[in-house]
Enzyme design. Structure first.
Site, PDB file in Angstrom:
ATOM      1  N   PRO A 259       0.826  -1.206   0.000  1.00 51.94           N
ATOM      2  CA  PRO A 259       0.000   0.000   0.000  1.00 51.94           C
ATOM      3  C   PRO A 259       0.861   1.258   0.000  1.00 51.94           C
ATOM      4  O   PRO A 259       2.064   1.201   0.286  1.00 51.94           O
ATOM      5  CB  PRO A 259      -0.773  -0.139   1.325  1.00 51.94           C
ATOM      6  CG  PRO A 259       0.165  -0.887   2.219  1.00 51.94           C
ATOM      7  CD  PRO A 259       0.894  -1.871   1.314  1.00 51.94           C
ATOM      8  N   SER A 260       0.243   2.380  -0.303  1.00 51.58           N
ATOM      9  CA  SER A 260       0.976   3.648  -0.296  1.00 51.58           C
ATOM     10  C   SER A 260       1.194   4.157   1.121  1.00 51.58           C
ATOM     11  O   SER A 260       2.108   4.947   1.374  1.00 51.58           O
ATOM     12  CB  SER A 260       0.234   4.698  -1.128  1.00 51.58           C
ATOM     13  OG  SER A 260      -1.081   4.870  -0.634  1.00 51.58           O
ATOM     14  N   HIS A 263      -1.689   1.843   6.935  1.00 48.64           N
ATOM     15  CA  HIS A 263      -2.872   1.795   7.788  1.00 48.64           C
ATOM     16  C   HIS A 263      -3.948   1.232   6.876  1.00 48.64           C
ATOM     17  O   HIS A 263      -4.216   1.813   5.814  1.00 48.64           O
ATOM     18  CB  HIS A 263      -3.242   3.189   8.302  1.00 48.64           C
ATOM     19  CG  HIS A 263      -4.471   3.210   9.151  1.00 48.64           C
ATOM     20  ND1 HIS A 263      -4.428   3.387  10.523  1.00 48.64           N
ATOM     21  CD2 HIS A 263      -5.784   3.054   8.837  1.00 48.64           C
ATOM     22  CE1 HIS A 263      -5.656   3.355  11.009  1.00 48.64           C
ATOM     23  NE2 HIS A 263      -6.504   3.153   9.993  1.00 48.64           N
ATOM     24  N   HIS A 265      -6.548   0.288   4.385  1.00 49.38           N
ATOM     25  CA  HIS A 265      -7.549   1.039   3.641  1.00 49.38           C
ATOM     26  C   HIS A 265      -7.934   0.242   2.397  1.00 49.38           C
ATOM     27  O   HIS A 265      -7.154  -0.552   1.885  1.00 49.38           O
ATOM     28  CB  HIS A 265      -7.029   2.433   3.263  1.00 49.38           C
ATOM     29  CG  HIS A 265      -5.752   2.412   2.497  1.00 49.38           C
ATOM     30  ND1 HIS A 265      -4.518   2.179   3.088  1.00 49.38           N
ATOM     31  CD2 HIS A 265      -5.481   2.595   1.170  1.00 49.38           C
ATOM     32  CE1 HIS A 265      -3.568   2.222   2.170  1.00 49.38           C
ATOM     33  NE2 HIS A 265      -4.130   2.473   0.992  1.00 49.38           N
ATOM     34  N   HIS A 267      -9.938   0.380  -1.503  1.00 51.23           N
ATOM     35  CA  HIS A 267     -10.270   1.257  -2.624  1.00 51.23           C
ATOM     36  C   HIS A 267     -11.608   0.860  -3.257  1.00 51.23           C
ATOM     37  O   HIS A 267     -11.886  -0.330  -3.460  1.00 51.23           O
ATOM     38  CB  HIS A 267      -9.182   1.186  -3.690  1.00 51.23           C
ATOM     39  CG  HIS A 267      -7.799   1.481  -3.167  1.00 51.23           C
ATOM     40  ND1 HIS A 267      -7.160   2.674  -3.402  1.00 51.23           N
ATOM     41  CD2 HIS A 267      -6.945   0.736  -2.420  1.00 51.23           C
ATOM     42  CE1 HIS A 267      -5.979   2.660  -2.825  1.00 51.23           C
ATOM     43  NE2 HIS A 267      -5.820   1.490  -2.226  1.00 51.23           N
TER      44      HIS A 267
END
EC number: 3.6.1.59
Length: 336
Positions: A259-260, A263, A265, A267
């Site tokens: 992930p970027s 935490h 998340h 999409h």
């Protein structure tokens, strides 16, 4: 993340798309950054396919480096009308005409010809590396490589998450949240992603951010998280249908790995929109994740997961040192 684009009256937002993304959690809207004060130093990336460009420079009389990302907006179907592209204000510049064919450049009204603009200020070296054009490699990360190389790196080097906590704690971007489940274990907020202007259905892109703070990525998920994942899927679909009239069957719901930011998340994108990061080497459909964990509760702790790695990423040096990837040299590109 972007500014408040989810208010009922959004007409003014069409003409002003200045967005400020500060991953250090500072509210910079009051600084009134102006593009006329920006001093260009370098073009980091010019993606002709996605019609995006990223530049680095500084603002006059301000310390620190800034990144500016420009992205040409997708066509809005409402603008393909007499009030939009076919209005009296639209002008055509002729390149050539030959028999039934004509090639022109169209200059539509400025109100429908804005460029989505994101400013990251102050930007760090990590931001510069993230948005720079560079060589990309695929790594096959085993559980052993994750524990030995990836996990120690991300715990040390990841982006500051204060901007995430500001959203979860109700300190910022509250007018942008379209759904808020406050459950401690199964709660999450749903809001437009930075890449979406909050208006154009054709590029719909929302992000669900979980309230639990101890789930970094796909690797941490197991059977105890199934109720959370199912709730995000079901409530996310329902909210998007009610607010944007896009049914669940036209949504691409997925996680990124890597992930970027670390935490958890998830999409939500419109199926017709080819959003960044939807390809096989990065994207994992939420329904597939749920099925894998249902079949094998510790699936993502045992699986070998691919991910892309770029040569300017600091983690690239770690994998290169351990013999997992090799930097591309100019000589390697010469066909002998």
């Amino acid at each position: 993340m972007s500014d408040g684009c989810l208010k009922d009256d959004v007409s003014e937002q069409r003409c002003k798309r200045l967005k400020i993304d500060n991953e250090n959690g500072n509210n910079l809207n009051d600084n009134q950054l102006e593009l006329k004060d920006f001093v260009l130093e370098k073009i980091l990336n010019n993606n002709t396919n996605r019609k995006t460009a990223c530049v680095v420079g500084k603002f006059k009389d301000k310390s620190g480096v800034a990144l500016i990302l420009f992205e040409k907006n997708a066509f809005k179907e409402n603008d393909l009308s007499e009030e939009g592209y076919f209005s009296k204000e639209t002008q055509l510049k002729t390149f050539f005409e030959n028999d039934i064919y004509g090639n022109f450049e169209c200059f539509p009204p400025s109100t429908i010809n804005g460029v989505k603009t994101t400013i990251i200020y102050p930007a760090t070296d990590k931001h510069i590396a993230k948005f720079s054009q560079q060589e990309v490699h695929i790594v096959l990360e085993t559980p052993e490589l994750y524990k030995k190389l990836t996990l120690p790196h991300l715990e040390k080097e990841q982006f500051n998450l204060q901007w995430v906590y500001n959203i979860l704690e109700g300190k910022s971007e509250q007018d942008r949240i379209v759904h808020d489940n406050k459950s401690e274990k199964e709660g999450f907020v749903l809001l437009p992603d930075l890449k979406w202007d909050g208006l154009t259905k054709e590029t719909l892109y929302l992000l669900a951010i979980v309230r639990q703070r101890d789930i970094k990525s796909l690797r941490d998920l197991d059977e105890q998280h199934l109720p959370l994942l199912k709730r995000i899927r079901d409530e996310g679909k329902k909210t998007i249908l009610e607010k944007y009239q896009v049914p669940g069957s036209q949504l691409r719901i997925y996680l990124h790995y890597q992930p970027s930011f670390y935490h958890l998340h998830i999409h939500f994108t419109y199926l017709r929109h080819e959003a960044p990061g939807i390809y096989a080497e990065k994207s994992h459909l939420l329904d597939t994740v749920i099925d894998n964990i249902t079949m094998m509760p510790d699936y993502y702790k045992k699986a070998t997961l691919p991910f892309t790695i770029r040569e300017m990423d600091s983690i690239f040096n770690i994998y290169e040192t351990n013999g997992q990837v090799k930097r591309i040299q100019n000589a390697d590109l010469i066909v002998k």
